[in-house]
Design a protein around this motif. Sequence first.
Motif, PDB file in Angstrom:
ATOM      1  N   LEU A  40     -23.914  50.045 -47.338  1.00 10.43           N
ATOM      2  CA  LEU A  40     -24.548  50.587 -48.538  1.00 10.43           C
ATOM      3  C   LEU A  40     -23.830  51.836 -49.037  1.00 10.43           C
ATOM      4  CD1 LEU A  40     -28.331  50.172 -47.646  1.00 10.43           C
ATOM      5  CD2 LEU A  40     -26.986  48.783 -49.236  1.00 10.43           C
ATOM      6  N   HIS A  41     -23.303  52.639 -48.125  1.00 12.20           N
ATOM      7  CA  HIS A  41     -22.644  53.878 -48.534  1.00 12.20           C
ATOM      8  C   HIS A  41     -21.255  53.620 -49.129  1.00 12.20           C
ATOM      9  CE1 HIS A  41     -21.554  58.113 -48.536  1.00 12.20           C
ATOM     10  NE2 HIS A  41     -20.424  57.803 -47.887  1.00 12.20           N
ATOM     11  N   TYR A  42     -20.473  52.754 -48.496  1.00 10.68           N
ATOM     12  CA  TYR A  42     -19.082  52.582 -48.928  1.00 10.68           C
ATOM     13  C   TYR A  42     -18.887  51.405 -49.880  1.00 10.68           C
ATOM     14  CZ  TYR A  42     -17.789  55.934 -45.324  1.00 10.68           C
ATOM     15  OH  TYR A  42     -17.672  57.075 -44.563  1.00 10.68           O
ATOM     16  N   THR A  43     -19.798  50.453 -49.915  1.00  8.04           N
ATOM     17  CA  THR A  43     -19.614  49.277 -50.763  1.00  8.04           C
ATOM     18  C   THR A  43     -20.748  49.132 -51.767  1.00  8.04           C
ATOM     19  OG1 THR A  43     -18.421  48.151 -48.981  1.00  8.04           O
ATOM     20  CG2 THR A  43     -19.247  46.790 -50.775  1.00  8.04           C
ATOM     21  N   GLY A  44     -21.978  49.051 -51.300  1.00  5.94           N
ATOM     22  CA  GLY A  44     -23.119  48.928 -52.178  1.00  5.94           C
ATOM     23  C   GLY A  44     -23.408  47.481 -52.570  1.00  5.94           C
ATOM     24  N   VAL A  45     -24.514  47.315 -53.274  1.00  7.91           N
ATOM     25  CA  VAL A  45     -24.952  45.990 -53.732  1.00  7.91           C
ATOM     26  C   VAL A  45     -25.252  46.060 -55.219  1.00  7.91           C
ATOM     27  CG1 VAL A  45     -25.886  45.279 -51.492  1.00  7.91           C
ATOM     28  CG2 VAL A  45     -27.339  46.519 -53.097  1.00  7.91           C
ATOM     29  N   SER A  46     -25.154  44.905 -55.860  1.00 10.25           N
ATOM     30  CA  SER A  46     -25.430  44.815 -57.296  1.00 10.25           C
ATOM     31  C   SER A  46     -25.774  43.369 -57.623  1.00 10.25           C
ATOM     32  CB  SER A  46     -24.219  45.282 -58.110  1.00 10.25           C
ATOM     33  OG  SER A  46     -23.111  44.425 -57.876  1.00 10.25           O
ATOM     34  N   TYR A  47     -26.225  43.167 -58.875  1.00 13.62           N
ATOM     35  CA  TYR A  47     -26.550  41.818 -59.322  1.00 13.62           C
ATOM     36  C   TYR A  47     -25.250  41.106 -59.698  1.00 13.62           C
ATOM     37  CZ  TYR A  47     -31.463  43.174 -59.583  1.00 13.62           C
ATOM     38  OH  TYR A  47     -32.726  43.611 -59.277  1.00 13.62           O
ATOM     39  N   ARG A  48     -24.923  40.092 -58.909  1.00 14.90           N
ATOM     40  CA  ARG A  48     -23.730  39.298 -59.183  1.00 14.90           C
ATOM     41  C   ARG A  48     -24.091  37.901 -59.671  1.00 14.90           C
ATOM     42  NH1 ARG A  48     -19.358  40.017 -54.519  1.00 14.90           N
ATOM     43  NH2 ARG A  48     -18.089  39.256 -56.267  1.00 14.90           N
ATOM     44  N   PHE A  49     -25.136  37.342 -59.134  1.00 19.22           N
ATOM     45  CA  PHE A  49     -25.682  36.071 -59.610  1.00 19.22           C
ATOM     46  C   PHE A  49     -27.098  35.951 -59.066  1.00 19.22           C
ATOM     47  CE2 PHE A  49     -23.082  35.416 -55.851  1.00 19.22           C
ATOM     48  CZ  PHE A  49     -23.968  34.849 -54.964  1.00 19.22           C
ATOM     49  N   GLY A  50     -28.002  35.491 -59.878  1.00 18.29           N
ATOM     50  CA  GLY A  50     -29.387  35.355 -59.464  1.00 18.29           C
ATOM     51  C   GLY A  50     -30.118  36.679 -59.460  1.00 18.29           C
ATOM     52  N   VAL A  66     -31.255  38.250 -56.760  1.00 22.18           N
ATOM     53  CA  VAL A  66     -31.053  38.990 -55.513  1.00 22.18           C
ATOM     54  C   VAL A  66     -29.719  39.710 -55.590  1.00 22.18           C
ATOM     55  CG1 VAL A  66     -30.880  38.818 -53.001  1.00 22.18           C
ATOM     56  CG2 VAL A  66     -32.404  37.289 -54.251  1.00 22.18           C
ATOM     57  N   CYS A  67     -29.720  40.963 -55.180  1.00 19.08           N
ATOM     58  CA  CYS A  67     -28.476  41.719 -55.177  1.00 19.08           C
ATOM     59  C   CYS A  67     -27.629  41.334 -53.970  1.00 19.08           C
ATOM     60  CB  CYS A  67     -28.767  43.216 -55.155  1.00 19.08           C
ATOM     61  SG  CYS A  67     -29.059  43.906 -56.797  1.00 19.08           S
ATOM     62  N   HIS A  68     -26.321  41.206 -54.200  1.00 22.86           N
ATOM     63  CA  HIS A  68     -25.386  40.843 -53.138  1.00 22.86           C
ATOM     64  C   HIS A  68     -24.349  41.952 -52.990  1.00 22.86           C
ATOM     65  CE1 HIS A  68     -26.951  36.697 -52.874  1.00 22.86           C
ATOM     66  NE2 HIS A  68     -27.074  36.792 -54.193  1.00 22.86           N
ATOM     67  N   ILE A  69     -23.622  41.898 -51.897  1.00 14.47           N
ATOM     68  CA  ILE A  69     -22.650  42.939 -51.604  1.00 14.47           C
ATOM     69  C   ILE A  69     -21.523  42.919 -52.630  1.00 14.47           C
ATOM     70  CG2 ILE A  69     -21.378  41.426 -50.030  1.00 14.47           C
ATOM     71  CD1 ILE A  69     -20.805  43.903 -48.312  1.00 14.47           C
ATOM     72  N   ASN A  70     -21.081  44.112 -53.017  1.00 13.72           N
ATOM     73  CA  ASN A  70     -19.982  44.216 -53.966  1.00 13.72           C
ATOM     74  C   ASN A  70     -18.660  43.812 -53.313  1.00 13.72           C
ATOM     75  OD1 ASN A  70     -21.751  45.210 -55.961  1.00 13.72           O
ATOM     76  ND2 ASN A  70     -21.479  47.319 -55.226  1.00 13.72           N
ATOM     77  N   SER A  71     -17.697  43.565 -54.138  1.00  8.61           N
ATOM     78  CA  SER A  71     -16.411  43.088 -53.629  1.00  8.61           C
ATOM     79  C   SER A  71     -15.569  44.172 -52.947  1.00  8.61           C
ATOM     80  CB  SER A  71     -15.605  42.451 -54.764  1.00  8.61           C
ATOM     81  OG  SER A  71     -14.352  42.016 -54.312  1.00  8.61           O
ATOM     82  N   PRO A  72     -15.385  45.377 -53.532  1.00  3.74           N
ATOM     83  CA  PRO A  72     -14.522  46.379 -52.890  1.00  3.74           C
ATOM     84  C   PRO A  72     -15.047  46.812 -51.524  1.00  3.74           C
ATOM     85  CG  PRO A  72     -14.928  46.934 -55.192  1.00  3.74           C
ATOM     86  CD  PRO A  72     -15.880  45.836 -54.843  1.00  3.74           C
ATOM     87  N   ASN A  73     -14.157  46.847 -50.556  1.00  3.33           N
ATOM     88  CA  ASN A  73     -14.440  47.302 -49.179  1.00  3.33           C
ATOM     89  C   ASN A  73     -15.418  46.395 -48.429  1.00  3.33           C
ATOM     90  OD1 ASN A  73     -12.861  49.634 -49.723  1.00  3.33           O
ATOM     91  ND2 ASN A  73     -14.661  50.664 -50.585  1.00  3.33           N
TER      92      ASN A  73
END
Length: 505
Positions: free
Chosen positions: A192-202, A204-211
């Motif tokens: 959560l600190h270095y990558t984070g989550v966001s709405y990518r599809f649907g 439910v928030c999923h993990i972001n791509s960087p890191n």
Amino acid sequence: MTSSKNGLCPSPFLQESLFSNATGYIGGRFCQSVGGVSCCLPCPLQDWRYPDNVTSKTNAAGWLAVALLPFQAWLLLTYLVVPVKYTNRQYITVCFTLAIICLQVAFIIPLGTKPQQCHDEITPNDMYTDISCAFSGAVLLFGGIAVVTWSLLRTIALHLQVCWEVIIGPVFMWCSATTGIGVPVLITALMLHYTGVSYRFGGVCHINSPNSMGDYWIPIMVFSGLALLIQFITMGYCIHIYIRSLFDPDPTSTNNSGLPSYQGSVRTMTARQAYKRIHRVIKLQWRSMALVMTILANVIYFFVVFVQLNNSLALTEANRVNAEPWLFCLLEKKNPKECTSEAQLVGIAEAKLVAMVVLLAVANLWNIVFTVRWSMVEGWISLYRSRFIERVEFVSVDARSRPRPTVTHDYEMLDPRQHAKSPEPFVEVRTPSPVVYGSNLPKEVDYGMDASYTRPTMSFSSPRPPSSSQNNGANSYGWDVTSSFARSNSRSNSQMSHHTYVNGR
């Protein structure tokens, strides 16, 4: 979408410089520089890439999770109240079930909150701009790493029992609890600190791509790989022991008397004993093995799909070339449904994406299939009978609050229902009075009767009469009174003449 937001970009694209870069997940924008101007597709991107209402399909996965949630609640309640002899519960099973529920809850949260996926026209929300995104993403990713961690711990426990004959005790329990809770919490916090989550599809928030590879996917794959390796080693050892037992030259390594037979080698005996022990363990643990293998297979599939998704949306020259036909189609027709064929090279296939979401939402189905057994239902039936069905018991009359009877040698068995409902006399069942049997004993008992001696079948010795060498310094019974503190026998031989030996007795 308003015409003022198009700026210098052709419709349906929007000019990125007209939007704020302060909030929202900026990395989630899908933009391309055209003639020195950055033009972006409207948010959410999934509605343009998958125009066949993919959002409703991902929401259907959430409703599947809702339908399966009562079964998980019933399973936890069974572990809590039903005796362990019916459930075979242990802390690893309970913690694994809780981790599975986390995956399920992550898909239920958006059904109640109905979150807004986009922060503005081109920017998706993330965990800092939407509270539902923060909770659903954190619970989903915590549940994923927790499931893998407890799968590894369950595999290690089974390996120690089968291959090393180690009894799992309190030390392993506390180490497992520390690892099974501490590692998922640590990895989730770092993610959560270095990558984070966001709405990518649907929803439910999923993990972001960087890191994401370094702080989440690599630890998951390391734990999954270790679990699979240990699982295969355990299965290989079981197969090895089974094959050794098949090549036993003496199928009956033990006889009917229970005594060991030394016709076979010690190595053969050890193989057969190990096979019987392993057979008992596998009979109890095959459900756990099947569950772990199924969950780890799903985890590997999730990893492959997410990696493909991240690579397909990365801003690389290859992806730009693949996306150009689709983007030119959108410029020309302004309708994503008419550009479905050109969009096949962008992102991943819709079927693969929906399958991943559904598998994540129904991961607890495998826990139900491989964990629930008929003995749990029998445990509930037994619990109901013991708690709610009246049992007819007979108690002693002495349990009543009344003066003790003068005669205490007679006892009564009473029906407690009569005591509670009616003051009428009790129905008493008395034991018979004691009878003196001494008068019926024979007047004379002949202790000198001869008895035949039956030699035991498995006896390795036989009784022998006393030899003359044993009588040197000994009495007529064959033992030396001078070597002990016993008093010597002064009776004459005529008094002892009626004692005879029968077959050496």
